[in-house]
Scaffold this active site. Structure first.
Site, PDB file in Angstrom:
ATOM      1  N   ARG A 162       0.874  -1.205  -0.033  1.00  0.00           N
ATOM      2  CA  ARG A 162       0.073   0.068  -0.014  1.00  0.00           C
ATOM      3  C   ARG A 162       0.929   1.365  -0.120  1.00  0.00           C
ATOM      4  O   ARG A 162       1.834   1.393   0.863  1.00  0.00           O
ATOM      5  CB  ARG A 162      -1.121   0.045   1.066  1.00  0.00           C
ATOM      6  CG  ARG A 162      -0.051  -0.017   2.537  1.00  0.00           C
ATOM      7  CD  ARG A 162      -1.297   0.085   3.688  1.00  0.00           C
ATOM      8  NE  ARG A 162      -0.802  -0.186   5.008  1.00  0.00           N
ATOM      9  CZ  ARG A 162      -0.027   0.522   5.768  1.00  0.00           C
ATOM     10  NH1 ARG A 162       0.157   1.569   5.297  1.00  0.00           N
ATOM     11  NH2 ARG A 162       0.535   0.004   6.997  1.00  0.00           N
TER      12      ARG A 162
ATOM     13  N   HIS B 120      -1.803   3.365   6.411  1.00  0.00           N
ATOM     14  CA  HIS B 120      -2.957   2.210   6.692  1.00  0.00           C
ATOM     15  C   HIS B 120      -4.337   2.589   6.715  1.00  0.00           C
ATOM     16  O   HIS B 120      -4.884   2.269   6.092  1.00  0.00           O
ATOM     17  CB  HIS B 120      -2.754   1.731   8.223  1.00  0.00           C
ATOM     18  CG  HIS B 120      -3.501   0.599   8.663  1.00  0.00           C
ATOM     19  ND1 HIS B 120      -3.448  -0.710   8.079  1.00  0.00           N
ATOM     20  CD2 HIS B 120      -4.490   0.659   9.549  1.00  0.00           C
ATOM     21  CE1 HIS B 120      -4.486  -1.371   8.821  1.00  0.00           C
ATOM     22  NE2 HIS B 120      -5.028  -0.640   9.551  1.00  0.00           N
TER      23      HIS B 120
ATOM     24  N   TYR C 276       7.637   4.068   9.852  1.00  0.00           N
ATOM     25  CA  TYR C 276       8.104   2.583   9.964  1.00  0.00           C
ATOM     26  C   TYR C 276       8.398   2.001   8.732  1.00  0.00           C
ATOM     27  O   TYR C 276       8.747   1.113   8.664  1.00  0.00           O
ATOM     28  CB  TYR C 276       6.955   1.865  10.617  1.00  0.00           C
ATOM     29  CG  TYR C 276       5.575   2.110   9.924  1.00  0.00           C
ATOM     30  CD1 TYR C 276       5.172   1.190   8.945  1.00  0.00           C
ATOM     31  CD2 TYR C 276       4.525   2.796  10.704  1.00  0.00           C
ATOM     32  CE1 TYR C 276       3.875   1.407   8.336  1.00  0.00           C
ATOM     33  CE2 TYR C 276       3.300   2.929  10.084  1.00  0.00           C
ATOM     34  CZ  TYR C 276       3.068   2.337   8.850  1.00  0.00           C
ATOM     35  OH  TYR C 276       1.776   2.397   8.255  1.00  0.00           O
TER      36      TYR C 276
END
Length: 361
Positions: A260, A264, A274
């Site tokens: 993606r 999120h 991250y």
């Protein structure tokens, strides 16, 4: 330390790829042989969905949409697998799998209302075979096993498809769903979209297995890992899984290796905390739209003019659906109370009357 048995198992799960990043067929024997019209239709859906995704992100930032989970990068994983479904196959999506619901027949306006938390967004037409998006991680896996068992008992030649992320394979419902499906040999296809991060936790820290597909072994069902950025490989895997299911050969777990590009969800996630720029760049080179576009252009099936037309159609459809959603009366507290019960208990009956008085002013 990896044992010989573990290594033997892992070697059975090589990644299926048909179309490489240069848009070249590298596995002719696995090519699903889609017609020219089917290839163009699949590309149209992917382009349309990319535009829709960009617009949805913008609308969310404007406060015109509520919850939204971006999908850019996962179009091949989502849409090529749905493309293998039949109209009366059942779809059990997660919160990111809204595009599959639309291409399975759900009106676009419903997705906007769902994002806003409006009850009209949950009213699915009788001829659209989908459940509402599941928010509880992996809960749709156990539900899929049940839906598929129902199809089997009724003698239907249809299949239950479900989608979930890599993080869901760390949940108990995932294992329970696969185990039940395998034990009862039901017509189900479980699709784990491995985009490498369960919100922010990398897949390497979620599981010691080399692949997620090999988790099918414990359930006694077929598992396969595919290049989730390759539309042809995803379609071929999903089509084969469906055929196996309706032929009584049992369920399949498909792991799609995808990515993606966005966060999120739009609810405050910051992927830069991250994920590295190098990793983002690596996966951008694998973009499913880019490689499929090259492939179709080389076959003389795609052009800038065709793509521009799809883009304009998407923008116009979104504009109309958003206008329709805006015209739906806002949800009231009395609606919430009425929708929860067929026969209201006394305490809620009192609250309903109280709110109706407030809403009438």
């Amino acid at each position: 330390m990896t044992t010989n048995l573990e290594q033997t198992i892992e070697e059975q799960f090589e990644t299926l790829q048909i179309l490489n990043v240069k848009g070249e067929i590298v596995n002719k024997s696995a090519d699903p042989q889609l017609s020219d019209d089917e290839l163009k239709e699949l590309m149209k859906r992917m382009v349309y969905t990319r535009i829709w995704d960009q617009r949805a992100i913008s609308l969310n930032r404007q406060g015109r949409l509520g919850f939204y989970a971006p999908v850019a990068g996962q179009e091949a994983s989502m849409l090529a697998s749905e493309f293998a479904m039949e109209k009366e196959d059942w779809l059990l999506p997660s919160y990111r799998d809204i595009p599959q619901m639309v291409w399975h027949g759900l009106p676009l306006v419903k997705t906007f209302l769902y994002s806003r938390g409006h009850f009209e967004g949950g009213k699915i037409p009788d001829d659209v075979y989908t459940l509402m998006p599941q928010i509880i991680i992996a809960a749709q896996c156990t539900q899929t096993a049940g839906v598929a068992l129902g199809l089997k008992k009724r003698g239907k030649k249809n299949v239950a498809f479900t989608y979930f992320g890599d993080g869901a394979t760390s949940q108990g419902d995932f294992y329970e769903g696969l185990n039940f499906a395998g034990a009862f040999n039901v017509p189900a296809v479980f699709i784990s979209q491995n985009n490498r991060f369960a919100i922010s936790v990398p897949v390497e820290k979620q599981s010691a297995t080399k692949t997620l597909a090999q988790k099918a072994v414990a359930a006694g069902i077929k598992g396969i890992q595919v290049d989730g950025m390759d539309p042809l490989a995803v379609y071929a895997a999903a089509k084969n899984a469906r055929e196996r299911a309706i032929n009584g050969e049992g369920p399949t777990l498909i792991e799609t290796l995808t990515y993606r590009y966005g966060p999120h969800t739009m609810a405050g996630d910051d992927p830069t905390r991250y994920r590295t720029e190098d990793l983002d760049s690596e996966w951008e080179l694998k973009d499913p739209l880019v490689r499929f576009r090259i492939y179709l252009e080389n076959k003389g099936l795609w052009s800038k003019e065709i793509e521009d037309e799809v883009v304009e159609t998407a923008k116009e459809d979104i504009k109309k659906a958003l206008k329709e959603a805006d015209q739906i009366p806002k949800q009231k507290v009395s609606d919430l109370i009425n929708n929860m019960y067929e026969n209201l208990p006394q305490n809620l009956q009192e609250q309903l009357e109280e709110y109706r008085k407030k809403e009438s002013k």
